[in-house]
Design an enzyme around this catalytic site. Sequence first.
Site, PDB file in Angstrom:
ATOM      1  N   LYS A   1       0.863  -1.181   0.000  1.00 10.31           N
ATOM      2  CA  LYS A   1       0.000   0.000   0.000  1.00 10.31           C
ATOM      3  C   LYS A   1       0.891   1.220   0.000  1.00 10.31           C
ATOM      4  O   LYS A   1       2.041   1.162   0.466  1.00 10.31           O
ATOM      5  CB  LYS A   1      -0.882   0.018   1.251  1.00 10.31           C
ATOM      6  CG  LYS A   1      -2.162   0.790   1.071  1.00 10.31           C
ATOM      7  CD  LYS A   1      -3.209  -0.033   0.343  1.00 10.31           C
ATOM      8  CE  LYS A   1      -4.491   0.740   0.109  1.00 10.31           C
ATOM      9  NZ  LYS A   1      -5.553  -0.143  -0.406  1.00 10.31           N
TER      10      LYS A   1
HETATM   11  P1  NAD Z   1     -13.159   7.553  -2.989  1.00  6.94           P
HETATM   12  O1  NAD Z   1     -12.235   8.625  -2.584  1.00  6.94           O
HETATM   13  O2  NAD Z   1     -13.493   7.356  -4.414  1.00  6.94           O
HETATM   14  O3  NAD Z   1     -14.557   7.711  -2.223  1.00  6.94           O
HETATM   15  C1  NAD Z   1     -14.658   7.823  -0.832  1.00  6.94           C
HETATM   16  C2  NAD Z   1     -16.089   8.263  -0.495  1.00  6.94           C
HETATM   17  O4  NAD Z   1     -16.212   8.358   0.925  1.00  6.94           O
HETATM   18  C3  NAD Z   1     -16.461   9.640  -1.050  1.00  6.94           C
HETATM   19  O5  NAD Z   1     -17.836   9.653  -1.382  1.00  6.94           O
HETATM   20  C4  NAD Z   1     -16.195  10.560   0.143  1.00  6.94           C
HETATM   21  O6  NAD Z   1     -16.954  11.747   0.088  1.00  6.94           O
HETATM   22  C5  NAD Z   1     -16.645   9.669   1.277  1.00  6.94           C
HETATM   23  N1  NAD Z   1     -16.062  10.031   2.560  1.00  6.94           N
HETATM   24  C6  NAD Z   1     -14.782  10.443   2.820  1.00  6.94           C
HETATM   25  N2  NAD Z   1     -14.637  10.713   4.126  1.00  6.94           N
HETATM   26  C7  NAD Z   1     -15.829  10.444   4.690  1.00  6.94           C
HETATM   27  C8  NAD Z   1     -16.302  10.532   6.016  1.00  6.94           C
HETATM   28  N3  NAD Z   1     -15.528  10.965   7.000  1.00  6.94           N
HETATM   29  N4  NAD Z   1     -17.587  10.163   6.239  1.00  6.94           N
HETATM   30  C9  NAD Z   1     -18.373   9.744   5.233  1.00  6.94           C
HETATM   31  N5  NAD Z   1     -17.988   9.651   3.963  1.00  6.94           N
HETATM   32  C10 NAD Z   1     -16.725   9.996   3.708  1.00  6.94           C
HETATM   33  O7  NAD Z   1     -12.555   6.204  -2.349  1.00  6.94           O
HETATM   34  P2  NAD Z   1     -12.878   4.706  -2.769  1.00  6.94           P
HETATM   35  O8  NAD Z   1     -11.861   4.274  -3.754  1.00  6.94           O
HETATM   36  O9  NAD Z   1     -14.330   4.565  -3.053  1.00  6.94           O
HETATM   37  O10 NAD Z   1     -12.519   3.954  -1.408  1.00  6.94           O
HETATM   38  C11 NAD Z   1     -13.436   3.830  -0.338  1.00  6.94           C
HETATM   39  C12 NAD Z   1     -12.995   2.699   0.561  1.00  6.94           C
HETATM   40  O11 NAD Z   1     -12.933   1.490  -0.207  1.00  6.94           O
HETATM   41  C13 NAD Z   1     -11.608   2.848   1.168  1.00  6.94           C
HETATM   42  O12 NAD Z   1     -11.602   2.234   2.446  1.00  6.94           O
HETATM   43  C14 NAD Z   1     -10.719   2.053   0.232  1.00  6.94           C
HETATM   44  O13 NAD Z   1      -9.532   1.600   0.857  1.00  6.94           O
HETATM   45  C15 NAD Z   1     -11.641   0.913  -0.095  1.00  6.94           C
HETATM   46  N6  NAD Z   1     -11.319   0.187  -1.339  1.00  6.94           N
HETATM   47  C16 NAD Z   1     -11.273   0.816  -2.542  1.00  6.94           C
HETATM   48  C17 NAD Z   1     -11.031   0.071  -3.698  1.00  6.94           C
HETATM   49  C18 NAD Z   1     -11.040   0.692  -5.062  1.00  6.94           C
HETATM   50  O14 NAD Z   1     -10.947  -0.063  -6.046  1.00  6.94           O
HETATM   51  N7  NAD Z   1     -11.176   1.989  -5.201  1.00  6.94           N
HETATM   52  C19 NAD Z   1     -10.804  -1.298  -3.610  1.00  6.94           C
HETATM   53  C20 NAD Z   1     -10.864  -1.915  -2.364  1.00  6.94           C
HETATM   54  C21 NAD Z   1     -11.135  -1.152  -1.243  1.00  6.94           C
END
Ligand code: NAD
Length: 416
Positions: free
Chosen positions: A106
Site C-alpha cells: 500500500k
Molecule cells: P473515494 O475517494 O473514491 O470515495 C470515498 C467516499 O467516501 C467519497 O464519497 C467521500 O466523500 C466519502 N467520505 C470520505 N470521508 C468520509 C467521512 N468521513 N464520512 C463519510 N464519507 C466519507 O474512495 P474509494 O476508492 O471509493 O474507497 C473507499 C474505501 O474502499 C476505502 O476504504 C478504500 O480503501 C476501499 N477500497 C477501494 C477500492 C477501489 O478499487 N477503489 C478497492 C478496495 C477497497
Amino acid sequence: MPEEMNPYQIALRQLDHVAGILKLDDGIHAILQKPKRELTVNFPVQIEGSGTQMFTGYRVQHNTSRGPAKGGLRFHPETNLDEVRALAMWMTWKCAIVNIPFGGAKGGVVCDPKSLTLAELEDLTRRYTTEISIIIGPSSDIPAPDVGTNGQIMAWLMDTYSMHAGHTVPAVVTGKPVSIGGSEGRIDATGLGVVLVTEEAFKKRNWAMDGATIAIQGFGNVGGAAARIFHKRGAKVIAVSDVSGGITDSRGLDIPALVLHVKQTGSVVDFPSTEPVSNEEILALECDVLVPAALQGQITGANAGQVRARMVVEGANGPTTPDADAILGSRGILLIPDVLANAGGVTVSYFEWVQDIQSFFWSESQVNSRLARILRRAFAEVWAASETHRVDLRTAAYLVGVARVAEATLTRGIYP
Ligand code: NAD
C-alpha cells in the site's frame, strides 16, 4: 479490546487470532507480523502562493511470497505509516483469499488532494512516483487507485515511470484509463464485487435481491458503483452519503438521477425529494444491507449496538473495529469482511496487469464473468472455512488467506 487501537494494531491482532487457530509455526508468524519493506519519502512540490512545500509519502510492501506486491495509493491528510502498514497487510490476505498471484502493498501521501490545483496534483504524483520508483515496477510492486486517487493519477504515475525507463511500461500500475492499457470493467470492479458477494450471501439466507433495502456510506469509486449496480439488479438503495452528509428515501433513491446530481454539484447532499441523514445516522438505518464504503473505523463499539441492518458488507477497508465485530456477531448480524467483499478491485487489477503484459485485451463481459467466477469461488471457500472452524466470516477469510501465504512462505524457505 481498546477502541483506540490503530489500524496496524488491529491488523496484528487479527493475524494473531488466526495464527492461534491455524497453530502457525512461530517463525512464520513472526515473518507475517512485519512488513517486508517500508519506504518513507519526503519531497518538495511548488505550491501556488506558498512556494516550496514538503510532502511525506510512504510505500509499504508487506509480503511477496506469492508474487509481486500489489496495493492502492491513498492521498489523504490523515494517512500515516501505521495505516499504510495495516492496509498493506490486508492486501496480502486479500490477494491470497481470491487466490491471485500477488503479495500485499500500500502507499500513501499525506495531502489533501482537493486543496491542490490539477497541475500541483500532477507534480506531486510525478515526484512521489520518482521517489518510490526504486521499489515499484511491473514485476516487483504494482500500485492502483485508493481513497483520493483515480485513473488520471495512475496515468501520471505510469507516464513518469515510463519516462525514466525510456519506454512505455503499462503494467507498472493498474486502474489506468482504458486508452493507455487499463482494463474494461476496472472502474466498477470493486462495487460489482460488493454486489456479487452480497448475492452469494443472499443465496445462503434465501433472500431475494429484488426489493432488498440497501444503505451505503460513501459515494466514491466503491460506494457509487455499488449503488448503481444494486439499483440495476432490482434492490432499493434507500440511503447514501459522502463526506458532506447523506440523503435517504425509504421508497428507494433514483440512482441514475443521483449520479447526475453528484456530477453537477459534487455531493449527494440536497438531492431533491429526499430527507437529509448524517453519516452517523446512516449506519443506524433499518435496512437489509449496510455497505460502509468510505473510510475505516466507522462502526465501533460505541455505535454497533444501533446498527439495524440484517447484513453488513464491507466495501471500505477496515470500517468495523474489533469491538464492533463482536457486538454485531452477538446480535446475529452477518458481516462479509473487506478482504472478501471489496476484493473485486484487486481481482480486475490482476486482469489488467495480465492484459498489459500480454498486450492482449479482453471485453468487459469476459472481465466480469471471470471476476464473478473468482469471487464466487472465494466466497464458497470462506463460507466453508467458517462452517468447518465454527467462526465468523472475517476469521474464516483470514484463515484461508493466512494459510495460503504461510504455505508459500514455508515452501520457499528462508534465504540464505
Ligand atoms: P473515494 O475517494 O473514491 O470515495 C470515498 C467516499 O467516501 C467519497 O464519497 C467521500 O466523500 C466519502 N467520505 C470520505 N470521508 C468520509 C467521512 N468521513 N464520512 C463519510 N464519507 C466519507 O474512495 P474509494 O476508492 O471509493 O474507497 C473507499 C474505501 O474502499 C476505502 O476504504 C478504500 O480503501 C476501499 N477500497 C477501494 C477500492 C477501489 O478499487 N477503489 C478497492 C478496495 C477497497
